[in-house]
Design a protein around this motif. Structure first.
Motif, PDB file in Angstrom:
ATOM      1  N   PHE A   1      47.556 -10.784 -19.568  1.00 20.73           N
ATOM      2  CA  PHE A   1      47.311  -9.629 -19.297  1.00 20.73           C
ATOM      3  C   PHE A   1      48.050  -8.763 -20.076  1.00 20.73           C
ATOM      4  O   PHE A   1      49.340  -8.897 -20.314  1.00 20.73           O
ATOM      5  CB  PHE A   1      47.513  -9.495 -17.871  1.00 20.73           C
ATOM      6  CG  PHE A   1      47.343  -8.113 -17.533  1.00 20.73           C
ATOM      7  CD1 PHE A   1      45.887  -7.400 -17.690  1.00 20.73           C
ATOM      8  CD2 PHE A   1      48.110  -7.002 -17.218  1.00 20.73           C
ATOM      9  CE1 PHE A   1      45.615  -5.822 -17.312  1.00 20.73           C
ATOM     10  CE2 PHE A   1      48.051  -5.637 -16.943  1.00 20.73           C
ATOM     11  CZ  PHE A   1      46.696  -5.099 -16.987  1.00 20.73           C
TER      12      PHE A   1
ATOM     13  N   LEU B   1      42.086 -11.881 -20.450  1.00 24.20           N
ATOM     14  CA  LEU B   1      42.632 -12.265 -19.394  1.00 24.20           C
ATOM     15  C   LEU B   1      42.271 -13.668 -18.990  1.00 24.20           C
ATOM     16  O   LEU B   1      43.027 -14.805 -18.765  1.00 24.20           O
ATOM     17  CB  LEU B   1      42.782 -11.527 -18.202  1.00 24.20           C
ATOM     18  CG  LEU B   1      43.547 -11.959 -16.901  1.00 24.20           C
ATOM     19  CD1 LEU B   1      44.279 -10.447 -16.181  1.00 24.20           C
ATOM     20  CD2 LEU B   1      42.668 -12.589 -15.850  1.00 24.20           C
TER      21      LEU B   1
ATOM     22  N   VAL C   1      49.582 -15.082 -17.013  1.00 23.64           N
ATOM     23  CA  VAL C   1      48.473 -15.087 -15.660  1.00 23.64           C
ATOM     24  C   VAL C   1      48.718 -16.468 -15.062  1.00 23.64           C
ATOM     25  O   VAL C   1      48.180 -17.423 -15.764  1.00 23.64           O
ATOM     26  CB  VAL C   1      47.176 -14.569 -15.930  1.00 23.64           C
ATOM     27  CG1 VAL C   1      46.358 -14.653 -14.752  1.00 23.64           C
ATOM     28  CG2 VAL C   1      47.327 -13.040 -16.447  1.00 23.64           C
TER      29      VAL C   1
ATOM     30  N   PRO D   1      46.015  -9.850 -12.320  1.00 27.37           N
ATOM     31  CA  PRO D   1      47.024 -10.610 -13.291  1.00 27.37           C
ATOM     32  C   PRO D   1      48.009 -11.475 -12.492  1.00 27.37           C
ATOM     33  O   PRO D   1      48.511 -12.377 -13.020  1.00 27.37           O
ATOM     34  CB  PRO D   1      47.687  -9.565 -13.970  1.00 27.37           C
ATOM     35  CG  PRO D   1      46.773  -8.436 -13.703  1.00 27.37           C
ATOM     36  CD  PRO D   1      45.969  -8.513 -12.255  1.00 27.37           C
TER      37      PRO D   1
END
Length: 180
Positions: free
Chosen positions: A107, A101, A116, A77
């Protein structure tokens, strides 16, 4: 292959690479990561890989307080560039979290919600198994690495010099008698 990784990073897309072991997939990602700067996250997934190995462990101090929070330092992440080898061997929990993600660049797990910074994630497989064939169409960019012949990817082993099936017969005694 480095050019494709750079192009995907600039476009903000992810890449699925299909290629035999030893075709420098990870090296290409490492070199691009060095040129782009930022943090690189690499991992080889297996059947027994746990989500905390990719996304980070649950913070036990916060868990005692009743809050599920993930410590993401040094994990996917927080990466700018990622290389996940044998990506489709990951568990359903890993693949589902990874899908969110990659698509949303966020995340989420428990009370943890992290934006992220991922510019490009390169997933690699030696060959597409059943799970990979279902998931591969979701990858916006797919590429076979150099040396990855389609017949060989399908499990064809001619490239290893191994021939399956019945071995050629040696001439028997009748053939020896018939020879001049």
């Amino acid at each position: 292959m480095s050019e494709t990784v750079v192009l995907c990073a600039v476009a903000g897309e992810h890449l699925l690479v299909i290629g035999l072991p030893g075709t420098a997939k990870s090296e290409a990602v490492r070199r691009v990561s060095q040129q782009l700067g930022g943090q690189l996250f690499e991992y080889v997934l297996g059947r027994f890989t746990e989500p905390n190995e990719i996304f980070g462990p649950v913070d036990l101090r916060r868990l005692r307080e009743g809050v599920v929070e993930v410590e993401t330092t040094g994990m996917l992440p927080e990466a700018d560039v990622a290389f996940l080898d044998e990506v489709f061997l990951g568990s359903t929990a890993i693949l589902n979290t990874l899908l969110g993600l990659l698509n949303e660049r966020t995340f989420r797990r428990g009370s943890t919600s992290v934006d992220v910074p991922l510019r490009v994630c390169v997933g690699a497989v030696a060959r597409l198994r059943a799970a990979g064939r279902r998931a591969a169409p979701r990858a916006p960019v797919r590429r076979r690495s150099p040396g990855a012949h389609p017949r060989r990817q399908a499990g064809h082993r001619a490239h290893q010099g191994v021939r399956y099936g019945r071995a050629p017969r040696a001439p028997g005694p009748a053939a020896a008698r018939a020879a001049p």
